[in-house]
Write a protein that holds these residues in place. Structure first.
Motif, PDB file in Angstrom:
ATOM      1  N   PHE A 159       2.384   4.268   1.851  1.00  0.00           N
ATOM      2  CA  PHE A 159       3.266   3.101   1.885  1.00  0.00           C
ATOM      3  C   PHE A 159       2.487   1.855   2.287  1.00  0.00           C
ATOM      4  O   PHE A 159       2.557   0.816   1.631  1.00  0.00           O
ATOM      5  N   LYS A 160       1.696   1.978   3.364  1.00  0.00           N
ATOM      6  CA  LYS A 160       0.950   0.788   3.810  1.00  0.00           C
ATOM      7  C   LYS A 160      -0.037   0.345   2.728  1.00  0.00           C
ATOM      8  O   LYS A 160      -0.179  -0.843   2.453  1.00  0.00           O
ATOM      9  N   ALA A 161      -0.707   1.313   2.107  1.00  0.00           N
ATOM     10  CA  ALA A 161      -1.680   0.968   1.058  1.00  0.00           C
ATOM     11  C   ALA A 161      -0.992   0.222  -0.087  1.00  0.00           C
ATOM     12  O   ALA A 161      -1.547  -0.726  -0.647  1.00  0.00           O
ATOM     13  N   ILE A 215      -1.846   5.859  10.949  1.00  0.00           N
ATOM     14  CA  ILE A 215      -0.883   5.390   9.937  1.00  0.00           C
ATOM     15  C   ILE A 215      -0.939   3.889   9.695  1.00  0.00           C
ATOM     16  O   ILE A 215      -0.344   3.390   8.754  1.00  0.00           O
ATOM     17  N   ASP A 216      -1.622   3.168  10.568  1.00  0.00           N
ATOM     18  CA  ASP A 216      -1.546   1.710  10.455  1.00  0.00           C
ATOM     19  C   ASP A 216      -2.924   1.048  10.487  1.00  0.00           C
ATOM     20  O   ASP A 216      -3.441   0.601   9.464  1.00  0.00           O
ATOM     21  N   SER A 217      -3.576   1.044  11.674  1.00  0.00           N
ATOM     22  CA  SER A 217      -4.742   0.163  11.805  1.00  0.00           C
ATOM     23  C   SER A 217      -5.958   0.587  10.985  1.00  0.00           C
ATOM     24  O   SER A 217      -6.811  -0.245  10.674  1.00  0.00           O
ATOM     25  N   SER A 252       5.531  -9.359   0.247  1.00  0.00           N
ATOM     26  CA  SER A 252       4.433  -9.934   1.024  1.00  0.00           C
ATOM     27  C   SER A 252       3.972  -8.931   2.080  1.00  0.00           C
ATOM     28  O   SER A 252       4.767  -8.159   2.621  1.00  0.00           O
ATOM     29  N   ARG A 253       2.678  -8.989   2.414  1.00  0.00           N
ATOM     30  CA  ARG A 253       2.160  -8.122   3.490  1.00  0.00           C
ATOM     31  C   ARG A 253       2.837  -8.456   4.817  1.00  0.00           C
ATOM     32  O   ARG A 253       2.862  -7.628   5.733  1.00  0.00           O
ATOM     33  N   LYS A 254       3.413  -9.678   4.883  1.00  0.00           N
ATOM     34  CA  LYS A 254       4.084 -10.072   6.137  1.00  0.00           C
ATOM     35  C   LYS A 254       5.237  -9.138   6.502  1.00  0.00           C
ATOM     36  O   LYS A 254       5.651  -9.108   7.658  1.00  0.00           O
ATOM     37  N   ILE A 255       5.777  -8.409   5.535  1.00  0.00           N
ATOM     38  CA  ILE A 255       6.888  -7.510   5.888  1.00  0.00           C
ATOM     39  C   ILE A 255       6.460  -6.485   6.938  1.00  0.00           C
ATOM     40  O   ILE A 255       7.285  -5.948   7.674  1.00  0.00           O
ATOM     41  N   LEU A 256       5.135  -6.225   7.018  1.00  0.00           N
ATOM     42  CA  LEU A 256       4.652  -5.257   8.022  1.00  0.00           C
ATOM     43  C   LEU A 256       4.837  -5.786   9.445  1.00  0.00           C
ATOM     44  O   LEU A 256       4.626  -5.063  10.414  1.00  0.00           O
ATOM     45  N   ASN A 257       5.235  -7.062   9.537  1.00  0.00           N
ATOM     46  CA  ASN A 257       5.526  -7.617  10.872  1.00  0.00           C
ATOM     47  C   ASN A 257       6.973  -7.368  11.283  1.00  0.00           C
ATOM     48  O   ASN A 257       7.440  -7.926  12.282  1.00  0.00           O
ATOM     49  N   GLY A 292      -7.783  -2.847   5.985  1.00  0.00           N
ATOM     50  CA  GLY A 292      -8.963  -3.708   6.064  1.00  0.00           C
ATOM     51  C   GLY A 292      -8.975  -4.788   7.125  1.00  0.00           C
ATOM     52  O   GLY A 292      -9.929  -5.542   7.225  1.00  0.00           O
ATOM     53  N   LYS A 293      -7.926  -4.890   7.960  1.00  0.00           N
ATOM     54  CA  LYS A 293      -7.982  -5.912   9.018  1.00  0.00           C
ATOM     55  C   LYS A 293      -8.866  -5.388  10.153  1.00  0.00           C
ATOM     56  O   LYS A 293      -8.607  -4.311  10.691  1.00  0.00           O
ATOM     57  N   THR A 294      -9.901  -6.156  10.494  1.00  0.00           N
ATOM     58  CA  THR A 294     -10.759  -5.784  11.620  1.00  0.00           C
ATOM     59  C   THR A 294     -10.868  -6.995  12.529  1.00  0.00           C
ATOM     60  O   THR A 294     -10.625  -8.112  12.086  1.00  0.00           O
ATOM     61  N   PHE A 340      -4.641 -10.049   1.278  1.00  0.00           N
ATOM     62  CA  PHE A 340      -5.108 -10.984   2.312  1.00  0.00           C
ATOM     63  C   PHE A 340      -3.949 -11.727   2.998  1.00  0.00           C
ATOM     64  O   PHE A 340      -4.144 -12.770   3.609  1.00  0.00           O
ATOM     65  N   GLU A 341      -2.774 -11.188   2.874  1.00  0.00           N
ATOM     66  CA  GLU A 341      -1.578 -11.757   3.512  1.00  0.00           C
ATOM     67  C   GLU A 341      -1.459 -13.257   3.225  1.00  0.00           C
ATOM     68  O   GLU A 341      -1.576 -14.088   4.126  1.00  0.00           O
ATOM     69  N   ASP A 342      -1.231 -13.558   1.948  1.00  0.00           N
ATOM     70  CA  ASP A 342      -1.084 -14.951   1.491  1.00  0.00           C
ATOM     71  C   ASP A 342      -0.067 -15.692   2.355  1.00  0.00           C
ATOM     72  O   ASP A 342       1.101 -15.299   2.449  1.00  0.00           O
TER      73      ASP A 342
HETATM   74  N1  GLY Z   1      -0.441  -4.133  10.868  1.00  0.00           N
HETATM   75  C1  GLY Z   1      -0.126  -5.188   9.961  1.00  0.00           C
HETATM   76  C2  GLY Z   1      -1.081  -5.331   8.817  1.00  0.00           C
HETATM   77  O1  GLY Z   1      -2.012  -4.568   8.676  1.00  0.00           O
HETATM   78  O2  GLY Z   1      -0.923  -6.235   8.051  1.00  0.00           O
END
Ligand code: GLY
Ligand code: NAD
Length: 374
Positions: A228-230, A137-139, A248-253, A143-145, A238-240
């Motif tokens: 949702f994550k997508a 569901i997350d990693s 912002s992608r930062k909300i995933l924190n 695209g974060k590697t 790219f989490e500006d």
């Molecule tokens: N797990 C947080 C992100 O992918 O931005």
């Protein structure tokens, strides 16, 4: 919200099912095209022992040659050293630019396999076959590697979105209970950010997961989480660093300020990351209530849902002062100032900078929270 990826967009690159592992070969062929000859599997001994043979057989049936590299099991093997070994094995297997890496395992394998794919010959395709709930569901999405370094977790890496994500929820039947709970806490995080509907469906699933239809429910929950994550990633791929809005992608924190601090003060040995996020969600909710940002009912609902997904390790030995000091080291701090994701209510995230949160309030809330959990 800018753009919700259509079901067609998602379905073309993601396949989630129950009992579908034997069709990974066909999926990989669809995603990689006829030009790809070889698929290089990155996994670990445990997961490969459980599912490797079936995956290899299916890839071969779809016309691929396969080769494999197994890394050690656990976070401490998510290193440049392991990545270099994988890259050398890929070269020895004559992997070419039209070929691909397939990561078979949890987030550790997926992050490392994706990183190797991102730098091998300046980048080849990557297929994710996540086998933990967290990785499903997350990693595996977004695209974060990367790998860990002596100077911090996930500090070396690249954005390299997978060419395809394929998951069989039946693989979760062999997953240890704690890993399942850890993944479920990350699901609660998504649901708390997404809205009451998903939060209630998550609670309903984990409250009666022994029912016969639980497998099907889990497949749709995993799909909803990925969607949702997508959507969040699509808004801010790219989490500006400058963005502080609720898209912002930062909300995933959300939940991660306390989670990172709890992991740090216990030397990354006591909590599974998702378990620490479970507590982090509840602390963030308590703080938002204290700051009169979030209503009591939303906070109570979050407690109910987090408790429905499984047992969390005891906080009895955790020292509030030490944890509070660890907040300052959160990797997500920008220019030294703490940024924290809070909720105005379920599905209504905001990002607050540390100067909007009086340290005394943050500390007294933390003290009371830790005491309440003991
Ligand atoms: N797990 C947080 C992100 O992918 O931005
Ligand atoms: P993990 O990869 O360490 O897997 C947990 C354990 O479960 C391991 O021992 C693994 O061998 C075992 N396992 C995996 N699948 C199994 C199965 N089906 N049956 C039995 N055992 C199985 O941990 P994780 O929680 O999946 O991932 C954590 C990693 O993910 C961290 O390194 C974290 O930084 C990373 N992560 C990355 C992102 C991202 O966006 N790239 C997001 C969140 C987390």
């Amino acid at each position: 919200m800018k753009k919700v990826p259509s079901a067609d967009d998602l379905l073309s690159m993601i396949e989630i099912g129950s009992g579908n592992l034997a069709s990974i070969g066909e999926f990989a062929r669809r995603r990689l095209g006829n030009g790809a000859q070889r698929v290089f599997i990155v996994s670990n001994k445990k997961v490969f022992g459980l599912y490797g043979r079936q995956v290899e057989t299916s890839l071969k049936k779809a016309g691929f040659l396969t080769a494999t590299a197994l890394i050690g099991d656990g976070e401490r093997f998510k290193t440049l050293r392991s990545a270099e070994r994988v890259l050398a094995a890929m070269a020895a297997a004559r992997i070419e630019r039209t070929d691909a890496v397939l990561s078979l395992g949890g987030g550790v394998v997926g992050d490392l396999g994706g990183f190797a794919a991102s730098i091998y010959l300046r980048g080849i395709k990557h297929i994710q076959l996540p086998t933990t709930l967290l990785a499903m569901i997350d990693s595996s999405v977004g695209g974060k590697t990367g790998v860990n370094a002596s100077f911090g977790k996930n500090t070396i890496g690249a954005f390299h979105p997978a060419a395809g994500v394929f998951a069989d929820v039946d693989c979760l039947s062999t997953l240890p209970e704690r890993e399942m709970t850890a993944g479920a806490c990350e699901m609660v995080k998504h649901a708390a950010l997404a809205g009451k509907g998903l939060l209630k469906r998550t609670q309903a699933h984990f409250s009666c997961r022994s029912q016969p239809e639980a497998g099907e429910r889990l497949v749709s929950l995993v799909r909803e989480n990925i969607a949702f994550k997508a959507m969040v990633v699509d808004q801010d791929p790219f989490e500006d660093i400058k963005r502080t809005d609720g898209r912002s992608r930062k909300i995933l924190n959300f939940g991660h300020t306390l989670a990172h601090a709890l992991e740090k003060v216990t030397n990354y040995r006591y909590f599974r990351h998702g378990e620490a996020v479970g507590y982090g969600i509840l602390y963030a909710a308590e703080l938002a209530k204290k700051l009169a940002i979030c209503d009591k009912q939303s906070v109570e609902l979050l407690y109910d849902v987090v408790h429905s997904v499984g047992a969390l390790p005891s906080l009895a030995a955790i020292e509030p002062r030490q944890v509070f000091e660890a907040f300052q080291f959160d990797k997500k701090n920008i220019s030294g100032s703490l940024q924290m994701v809070l909720l105005r209510g379920i599905g209504r995230p905001i990002i607050l900078s540390g100067d909007k949160i009086p340290p005394k309030t943050a500390f007294s809330t933390l003290e009371a929270f830790l005491k309440l959990q003991k």
